[in-house]
Design a protein around this motif. Sequence first.
Motif, short mmCIF file in Angstrom:
data_model
loop_
_atom_site.label_atom_id
_atom_site.label_comp_id
_atom_site.label_asym_id
_atom_site.label_seq_id
_atom_site.Cartn_x
_atom_site.Cartn_y
_atom_site.Cartn_z
N ALA A 288 -3.04 5.34 1.89
CA ALA A 288 -2.40 4.05 2.19
C ALA A 288 -2.93 3.47 3.49
O ALA A 288 -3.15 2.26 3.61
CB ALA A 288 -0.88 4.23 2.25
N ARG B 278 -6.29 1.94 2.83
CA ARG B 278 -6.35 0.86 1.85
C ARG B 278 -5.51 -0.37 2.25
O ARG B 278 -5.74 -1.44 1.69
CB ARG B 278 -5.85 1.36 0.49
CG ARG B 278 -6.73 2.43 -0.13
CD ARG B 278 -6.36 2.67 -1.57
NE ARG B 278 -6.63 1.49 -2.38
CZ ARG B 278 -5.74 0.88 -3.16
NH1 ARG B 278 -4.50 1.32 -3.21
NH2 ARG B 278 -6.08 -0.17 -3.86
N THR B 279 -4.58 -0.23 3.18
CA THR B 279 -3.73 -1.37 3.49
C THR B 279 -4.55 -2.57 3.96
O THR B 279 -5.46 -2.43 4.78
CB THR B 279 -2.67 -1.02 4.54
OG1 THR B 279 -1.82 -2.16 4.74
CG2 THR B 279 -3.29 -0.62 5.87
N ARG C 254 -8.98 -4.24 8.48
CA ARG C 254 -8.86 -3.02 7.69
C ARG C 254 -10.02 -2.08 7.99
O ARG C 254 -9.84 -0.86 8.09
CB ARG C 254 -8.83 -3.34 6.19
CG ARG C 254 -8.66 -2.09 5.36
CD ARG C 254 -8.43 -2.38 3.91
NE ARG C 254 -9.61 -2.90 3.24
CZ ARG C 254 -9.77 -2.89 1.92
NH1 ARG C 254 -8.79 -2.42 1.16
NH2 ARG C 254 -10.86 -3.37 1.38
N SER D 214 0.80 -1.22 0.00
CA SER D 214 0.00 0.00 0.00
C SER D 214 0.83 1.27 0.00
O SER D 214 0.34 2.35 -0.33
CB SER D 214 -0.93 0.02 1.22
OG SER D 214 -0.15 0.10 2.42
#
Length: 529
Positions: free
Chosen positions: A252, A255-256, A268, A234
Amino acid sequence: MGGRRVHPGKEASIGQSTESPNSDVSTDRPEVLRHLRDRRRAPFWLKLSASIVSALLVASLALAAILFLRLQGNIKTDDLNAALGGSTAPAADDNHDPIQILILGTDTRSGANSSYGSQADSSGNGNSDVMMLLNLSADRKNVSIVSFPRDLMVPFPGCKNPAGGNPIPAQDSIQLNSALALGGPGCTVATINAFTGLTIDHFMLADFTAVKDLTSALGGVEVCVSKAVKDPASGLDLPAGKSSISGDQALAFLRTRHAFGNAGDTDRIKAQQAFLASMTRKIKSEGTLTDLPKLYNIADIVTRNLTVDSGLASPTALITMAGRLKDIDLSQVAFVTVPSGEDPADTNRLILSEPAADQLFSAIKQDVSLTTPAKPSSTATASTSASASPSASSSSKAATTKAPAFDTSIQPVIVSNASGVTGRDQELLQSLSAAGYTNSVLGQVVADQPNTQILYGTGFADVAQSLATLYGIPSSALRSAPALSGVQLMIGQDFSSGTKYGKVVLPKDIVAETAGQPISCQEVNDLPR
């Protein structure tokens, strides 16, 4: 004759006047004329000030119009509901009704998002990276943000084809985040409506650029990680502890998929919820929603990177919606994840956990606060028939003091689901069997109805009352149905969760956190470097 003669052209003596009979002021005296001009003509500075104010007013109105048109020109729209049958539900009153807004984040690499990969990764509408349902209560005192896992497997009702032509056919099961790619945001709305029983009022679809620009405009959002993290997938790169992140690092963090917890979708989501809780606290503390220049800047950023339904397709509607959120107590802003568990058919996918998921959806439909649940208002006693027999109208309290005077195991009971909650009839069938009504069966699927009713045939009034006592259903909900051989429990929308009528049942610890809590740190995995 002794008086002074006045010659033509000469000044008259005191006591005489050359002015007309109707005049109050002598026009022959220069000083009087000067004073008269002073009264009749505005000073130059006053004229100048008025001109400047008028010019500024016109300029301000022109600027406001230009800014409004700029925002209006930014907004992109799409259909709210792409269901094949269309939506027959009346539109919500955004001023007084509970409001549900589906917030979608797309992973498309088209257009401005091309720097995050190629269109081979995701093009067009893309898949839903984020699916959150924002629920604003009717009294505007509570907000819940309910996250749907992107890996959730759900029935697909079919959707209109956004490109025209043949509709997209129904399927037994799809991964929820793919509904966006199949039929656009309205298809995701239709899919979620179908398996939750909700009627979503609006949607907002944002892309990667929206996250970057918004967090930069806010001056960063504070997050916390348990130890230093560097995720090559990410691009997330943070030291241990708290950091203020914006732009690419904020994207990031959201979205990781591998950096936190069990390296799966649910952890997440926890990170996303912590991020949004922190952002909500910052917006609230800095008065962003009441600062017009800041609000315009944010509106400009959002509208440039946002697709909405037609009901939100104006700057006024978006700013009004923001205004409804500005006074809400942060402790009443709850973050929730839809209950789910591992899919037996594929351990990399998830399915709804029942009855917990239905209980959550029921609470949302009944506009119940998820932080301070309260008994919902019931209309059953006002709208059900008063045709119950005298025996069916006996006191529930008296009935609880003695066991039924009949064999419960042989009583024919039909359980029909009119609640709109999938599996609700099966849930109550199991509770009936546990209570000794082992001759109970599921009835045919029936149309949703608001109120629960217990119908009973001739000779079964006592059985009907026993069921009412078992579940705490008011006696006014009992109705005589002579053609019926036995008893039918018709489960309405007012009894869509739990086994006690009128009591809202929420899954244990359903609220992950509130915006009023201190910042939470995400547990970091050991990642390959």
